[in-house]
Design an enzyme around this catalytic site. Structure first.
Site, PDB file in Angstrom:
ATOM      1  CG  ASP A 291       0.178  -0.603   2.581  1.00 28.38           C
ATOM      2  OD1 ASP A 291       0.865  -1.087   2.411  1.00 28.38           O
ATOM      3  OD2 ASP A 291      -0.832   0.056   3.571  1.00 28.38           O
TER       4      ASP A 291
ATOM      5  CD  GLU B  30       7.316   1.731   6.047  1.00 29.91           C
ATOM      6  OE1 GLU B  30       6.657   1.350   6.048  1.00 29.91           O
ATOM      7  OE2 GLU B  30       7.239   2.875   5.735  1.00 29.91           O
TER       8      GLU B  30
END
Length: 531
Positions: A305, A496
């Protein structure tokens, strides 16, 4: 984006009443913040009381939720009512999982990761009372930054690092947490928040079980009931489908084959991204808002996403929101999901045979064989030399290559010939100076170029190595480790995602709905395992 096919195209829609009733009346202990706070929740999100939409759903209430809502209803129409002050009085925001370091750490990268595990570990007695966090029986590791709960697919890659660091007791505890979630909810939620219960994430519990067993934990056979129940969740409604129909996460194609898609039980704005989803739906006035919300949520179930992988063709000159509003996740049969379900079916067959349950073993071996044949027919593209996602209503492959194409190597679903072809394709089209790119498309979304992600590096490199493509596997590993180390040496952190530029220009990634997060669970895990 093309309009959705008419009913005559064979798309099956479940009667609205069942899901609508479930959304209105969830079990009391799983009420989401939007369920609990109703118009207060909407007001807080609409007025951007917090800069990050995720902050309010994660807040711990300082009193009984029903009493807070009653107090809001009594006070909100009074002259001079201050919503921010009201929220500050009644809610406590959660702190980020890990603060950025201003100074260079004393340890090398390996020892830095070993030290991070304790900082990222949470314990059941730390759960805020009456908040959205789901209670778990055992300790667990969170990703980092704004992500202060346990996530499904993140955790497998994090657990790889726990194994390498010798933290096997924590690894076993996390495996048991996932078994507990399946027992309680019938599936593993996206993350351990009530607002994540309507969806899951890529099904990697079978991989966790194997890792746990390999590190001296419980034998995999102990988890066979949970593996069966997770499989049933993904296949719910399959038997009743006629060709061309879909139900929740299952699609029966025109030849009768079954493949899976991502889905979400709700068709509302994601609570953790409420403002963003409302704005995205508003950028597509020609589409029903509920359809946009469902596709956004389904993409969140995928873990990707967001990405051009899920998008239609935006209008010329479209901005980010207009492009994102073309999202069509539920029309797409993804390579990675189906490969992971093939692995799950094969693993169930193996364990059932080990348990002496011949009927269950035969049934799931047949399911695995049928899925592999369906993937060969519908997802393998000989011309591209790659596995491609399928637009199932159109029965056409999706244009553009993405790194999920390597998942059938990781799950041992591919043939030797397919692996050889795919290795060449990956080297030509997705290998970049910093590792393996997520897609071929540059965009404002975080799961597109220039970004690369730890789980994609792991599945591709380990899958290639399993088929003897050692040179390319080694090159992906080496380029990824150089990228992570370059950013660590310069910025003293693991993040991340990464922009996969050549060393030393490698940097943290960008794009998407929220700023780059530090921590970071799956980066730590894959990096520590490869170190």
């Amino acid at each position: 984006m093309q309009n959705a096919p008419p009913a005559s195209a064979g798309i099956h829609t479940e009667p609205a009443g069942r899901h609508a009733a479930a959304e209105r009346h969830p079990p009391p202990d799983t009420h989401t913040p939007a369920d609990r706070y109703e118009e207060l929740f909407v007001a807080v999100q609409r007025e951007a009381v917090f800069a990050d939409s995720k902050t309010f759903p994660d807040c711990a209430p300082l009193g009984a939720p029903q009493e807070i809502l009653a107090a809001y209803r009594q006070a909100c129409t009074a002259p001079g009512f201050d919503l921010r002050s009201f929220v500050a009085t009644h809610f406590a925001p959660q702190r980020p999982a890990l603060a950025s370091q201003a100074e260079a750490p004393a340890q090398d990268l390996r020892h830095h990761i070993d030290r991070l595990w304790d900082e990222l570990t949470r314990h059941p007695d730390q759960h805020p009372h009456r908040g959205s966090l789901l209670a778990l029986p055992h300790p667990y590791v969170v990703p980092g930054g704004r992500f202060v709960e346990m996530y499904y697919w993140d955790s497998y890659f994090t657990m790889l690092g726990l194994a390498a660091s010798g933290r096997t007791q924590l690894l076993h505890a996390m495996t048991d947490n996932f078994a507990y979630l399946i027992e309680r909810f019938g599936h593993v939620p996206n993350g351990t928040r009530t607002y994540y219960l309507s969806r899951s994430q890529p099904p990697l519990f079978a991989c966790m079980v194997a890792l746990c067993e390999g590190c001296g934990g419980q034998g995999a056979l102990r988890y066979l009931p949970q593996l069966l129940r997770e499989h049933a969740f993904w296949m719910d409604g399959a038997q009743a489908l006629a060709p061309g129909q879909a139900h929740r996460r299952v699609v029966r194609l025109s030849d009768g084959a079954l493949l899976n898609r991502y889905w979400d039980e709700r068709a509302q704005p994601r609570e953790e991204a409420w403002r963003e989803d409302v704005a995205t739906a508003a950028a597509a006035p020609q589409r029903p808002a509920a359809e946009v919300f469902r596709d956004l949520r389904a993409a969140a179930e995928s873990g990707w996403d967001f990405s051009s992988r899920w998008l239609g063709t935006p209008p010329a000159g479209a901005g980010r929101l207009q492009a994102l509003a073309t999202i069509r996740t539920t029309r797409i049969l993804p390579v990675d999901l189906n490969a992971l379900l093939h692995q799950l079916e094969s693993r169930i067959a193996q364990l059932a045979a080990q348990a002496g349950d011949a009927a269950t073993a035969r049934r799931h071996q047949a399911l695995a064989g049928a899925r592999r044949a369906a993937m060969d027919r519908w997802l393998w593209n000989e011309e591209a030399g790659a596995w491609l996602d399928l637009d199932w209503p159109e029965q056409t492959p999706r244009r553009g290559l993405n790194a999920a194409t390597a998942t059938p190597l990781f799950t041992r679903t591919a043939s030797a010939a397919q692996a050889t072809r795919l290795a060449d394709t990956l080297a030509r089209r997705l290998l970049v100076p910093g590792g393996l790119a997520a897609t071929e498309q540059c965009s404002a979304e975080q799961w597109d170029r220039p970004n690369g992600w730890a789980p994609l590096q792991w599945m591709a490199a380990e899958g290639l190595a399993a088929y003897g493509c050692d040179a390319l596997a080694g090159e992906i590993r080496a380029r990824w480790l150089r990228t992570v180390d370059a950013v660590y040496q310069r910025e003293h952190r693991l993040v991340e995602k990464y922009a996969l530029h050549a060393h030393p220009e490698a940097s943290g990634g960008s794009g998407g709905e929220y700023p780059l997060q530090d921590g970071f669970g799956w980066t730590n895990g894959v990096t520590r395992q490869w170190l």
